[in-house]
Design a protein around this motif. Structure first.
Motif, short mmCIF file in Angstrom:
data_model
loop_
_atom_site.label_atom_id
_atom_site.label_comp_id
_atom_site.label_asym_id
_atom_site.label_seq_id
_atom_site.Cartn_x
_atom_site.Cartn_y
_atom_site.Cartn_z
N LYS A 70 0.83 -1.20 0.00
CA LYS A 70 0.00 0.00 0.00
C LYS A 70 0.86 1.25 0.00
O LYS A 70 0.61 2.21 -0.76
CB LYS A 70 -0.93 0.00 1.22
N GLN A 71 1.90 1.25 0.84
CA GLN A 71 2.77 2.42 0.93
C GLN A 71 3.55 2.61 -0.37
O GLN A 71 3.73 3.74 -0.85
CB GLN A 71 3.73 2.28 2.10
N ALA A 72 4.02 1.51 -0.95
CA ALA A 72 4.76 1.58 -2.20
C ALA A 72 3.90 2.19 -3.30
O ALA A 72 4.37 3.03 -4.08
CB ALA A 72 5.24 0.19 -2.61
N ARG A 73 2.64 1.81 -3.36
CA ARG A 73 1.76 2.31 -4.42
C ARG A 73 1.38 3.77 -4.18
O ARG A 73 1.11 4.51 -5.13
CB ARG A 73 0.55 1.40 -4.57
N GLN A 74 1.36 4.20 -2.94
CA GLN A 74 1.15 5.62 -2.66
C GLN A 74 2.34 6.43 -3.17
O GLN A 74 2.17 7.53 -3.73
CB GLN A 74 0.96 5.84 -1.16
N LEU A 75 3.53 5.88 -3.01
CA LEU A 75 4.73 6.55 -3.52
C LEU A 75 4.75 6.57 -5.04
O LEU A 75 5.17 7.54 -5.66
CB LEU A 75 5.98 5.84 -2.99
N ILE A 76 4.25 5.49 -5.66
CA ILE A 76 4.18 5.43 -7.12
C ILE A 76 3.27 6.54 -7.65
O ILE A 76 3.56 7.18 -8.65
CB ILE A 76 3.68 4.05 -7.58
N GLU A 77 2.16 6.77 -6.95
CA GLU A 77 1.21 7.81 -7.37
C GLU A 77 1.87 9.20 -7.36
O GLU A 77 1.51 10.06 -8.16
CB GLU A 77 -0.01 7.82 -6.44
N GLN A 78 2.82 9.41 -6.48
CA GLN A 78 3.50 10.71 -6.42
C GLN A 78 4.41 10.92 -7.63
O GLN A 78 4.71 12.05 -8.00
CB GLN A 78 4.33 10.80 -5.14
N GLY A 79 4.84 9.81 -8.24
CA GLY A 79 5.59 9.89 -9.49
C GLY A 79 6.97 10.51 -9.38
O GLY A 79 7.48 11.05 -10.36
N GLU A 80 7.60 10.42 -8.21
CA GLU A 80 8.93 11.02 -8.03
C GLU A 80 9.93 9.98 -7.57
O GLU A 80 9.64 9.16 -6.71
CB GLU A 80 8.87 12.16 -7.00
N THR A 81 11.13 10.01 -8.15
CA THR A 81 12.21 9.15 -7.70
C THR A 81 12.64 9.59 -6.30
O THR A 81 12.96 10.76 -6.09
CB THR A 81 13.40 9.21 -8.66
N CYS A 82 12.62 8.66 -5.35
CA CYS A 82 12.97 9.01 -3.97
C CYS A 82 13.25 7.74 -3.17
O CYS A 82 13.08 6.62 -3.68
CB CYS A 82 11.85 9.81 -3.30
N GLN A 83 13.67 7.92 -1.94
CA GLN A 83 13.86 6.83 -1.01
C GLN A 83 13.13 7.17 0.28
O GLN A 83 13.08 8.33 0.68
CB GLN A 83 15.34 6.58 -0.72
N GLN A 84 12.60 6.14 0.93
CA GLN A 84 11.88 6.36 2.18
C GLN A 84 12.13 5.17 3.09
O GLN A 84 12.12 4.02 2.64
CB GLN A 84 10.39 6.52 1.91
N VAL A 85 12.37 5.44 4.36
CA VAL A 85 12.61 4.38 5.34
C VAL A 85 11.50 4.41 6.39
O VAL A 85 11.15 5.47 6.90
CB VAL A 85 13.99 4.57 6.03
N GLU A 86 10.95 3.23 6.68
CA GLU A 86 9.89 3.13 7.67
C GLU A 86 10.21 2.02 8.67
O GLU A 86 10.79 1.00 8.32
CB GLU A 86 8.54 2.84 7.00
N ASN A 87 9.79 2.24 9.92
CA ASN A 87 9.98 1.28 11.00
C ASN A 87 8.64 0.61 11.30
O ASN A 87 7.65 1.30 11.56
CB ASN A 87 10.48 2.03 12.24
N PHE A 88 8.57 -0.72 11.25
CA PHE A 88 7.32 -1.44 11.50
C PHE A 88 7.48 -2.37 12.71
O PHE A 88 8.44 -3.14 12.79
CB PHE A 88 6.92 -2.28 10.29
N GLN A 89 6.52 -2.29 13.64
CA GLN A 89 6.46 -3.21 14.78
C GLN A 89 5.54 -4.37 14.40
O GLN A 89 4.39 -4.16 14.02
CB GLN A 89 5.89 -2.50 16.02
N LEU A 90 6.03 -5.60 14.49
CA LEU A 90 5.23 -6.76 14.10
C LEU A 90 4.44 -7.28 15.29
O LEU A 90 4.57 -8.42 15.73
CB LEU A 90 6.13 -7.87 13.54
N GLY A 91 3.63 -6.42 15.84
CA GLY A 91 2.82 -6.79 16.99
C GLY A 91 1.35 -6.66 16.69
O GLY A 91 0.89 -6.88 15.57
N ALA A 92 0.62 -6.26 17.69
CA ALA A 92 -0.84 -6.16 17.56
C ALA A 92 -1.27 -5.20 16.47
O ALA A 92 -2.25 -5.44 15.77
CB ALA A 92 -1.44 -5.74 18.89
N ASN A 93 -0.51 -4.11 16.29
CA ASN A 93 -0.89 -3.11 15.29
C ASN A 93 -0.92 -3.67 13.87
O ASN A 93 -1.71 -3.24 13.04
CB ASN A 93 0.07 -1.92 15.34
#
Length: 298
Positions: A70-93
């Motif tokens: 989902k996040q990757a496709r949101q970035l695709i919609e922006q149409g700009e070459t970029c990098q983004q780093v995200e932290n994910f907790q593999l818990g209840a969330n």
């Protein structure tokens, strides 16, 4: 369904997919598990590729993967070459019982191809689309009349049937070039208004005569559009040096104008936007501290 063209995952590896997509006209994202802590479905270094319609390989499935897609496709919609780093907790969330943590790197490789939305599938568009198939242009071809579209369209063309074509203006990417070739003057005008109101189009061309152009200019001014906004519309569309009224003559004239437009964009390509090293370092330090803490507890 994860992919438009296939059920589930593609057989391509992430590297094969990236290589193939790089040669085409489609923006794509390489998703990498940059680092992991605790119990995680895949090890650090695992990659997958996400495009607008397909995914290739996997970072372990589950809700983490769906969030990443989902996040990757949101970035695709922006149409700009970029990098983004995200932290994910593999818990209840994320609804995963692993309990670990992952740092995910999203690398967006935006296509250099110009995005063009063509409204109308009449004679001129039918003549124009095969020409555009041979150019570095990504096309959304839009009309309310499904029966007008040919059964097969070029690989760089996506046909869209919408009973309300003006709705497609809302979903267009920013810096899109718009070409209006419909069969209805009122629809042409409605599309023109909607596109000008966006204020982020690369170019707007409307098929017609000098008389039609003057009428549209007058109607736009009456509705409160500024002189600058009105002048953002190119009507009649096409190169003045190429005359003739046959559909192919008009199509060639328009194609010439589009070639001039995309070549002007290639004079100065935007530089790739990299992620600030400080932000990336902070993510890794945080993850290292978490690993150390869990190791002591164990």
């Amino acid at each position: 369904m994860l992919n438009i063209s296939t059920q589930g995952l593609h057989a391509h590896s992430w590297l094969e997919a990236a290589t193939e997509l790089e040669q085409g006209t489609e923006t794509y994202v390489i998703v990498t598990l940059l680092s992991t802590a605790g119990s995680t479905p895949r090890a650090s270094g695992t990659k997958m590729v996400v495009s607008e319609h397909n995914i290739y390989a996997t970072i372990g499935g589950g809700h983490l993967e769906f969030k990443a897609i989902k996040q990757a496709r949101q970035l695709i919609e922006q149409g700009e070459t970029c990098q983004q780093v995200e932290n994910f907790q593999l818990g209840a969330n994320l609804g995963q019982c692993c309990g670990g943590q992952v740092v995910v790197l999203f690398e967006v490789f935006a296509s250099d191809s110009m995005q063009l939305d063509v409204y109308g599938a009449g004679h001129v568009a039918q003549a124009l689309i095969p020409v555009l198939a041979q150019l570095p242009i990504r096309v959304r071809w839009i009309d309310s009349r499904a029966d007008l579209f040919p059964e097969h369209v070029p690989a760089n063309v996506k046909k869209i049937v919408d009973e309300e074509p003006t709705e497609q203006v809302k979903s267009a990417a920013k810096n899109t070039a718009f070409l209006i070739l419909t069969h209805n003057h009122q629809l042409d005008f409605s599309l023109t208004q909607a596109i000008i109101k966006r204020a982020d189009s690369l170019w707007l061309g409307v098929i017609g005569s000098d008389t039609k152009a003057k009428k549209f200019q007058y109607r736009l001014a009456q509705r409160g559009f500024t002189e600058k906004q009105v002048q953002s519309m190119t009507c009649p569309v096409g190169l003045k040096e190429v005359s003739g009224k046959f559909p192919m003559e008009v199509a060639i004239s328009i194609a010439g104008q589009l070639v001039d437009l995309y070549q002007s964009l290639q004079v100065e390509q935007p530089k790739q936007k990299g992620k600030e090293w400080k932000e990336l370092q902070n993510n890794l330090v945080h993850l290292s501290a978490l690993q150390s803490k869990k190791s002591k507890v164990g």
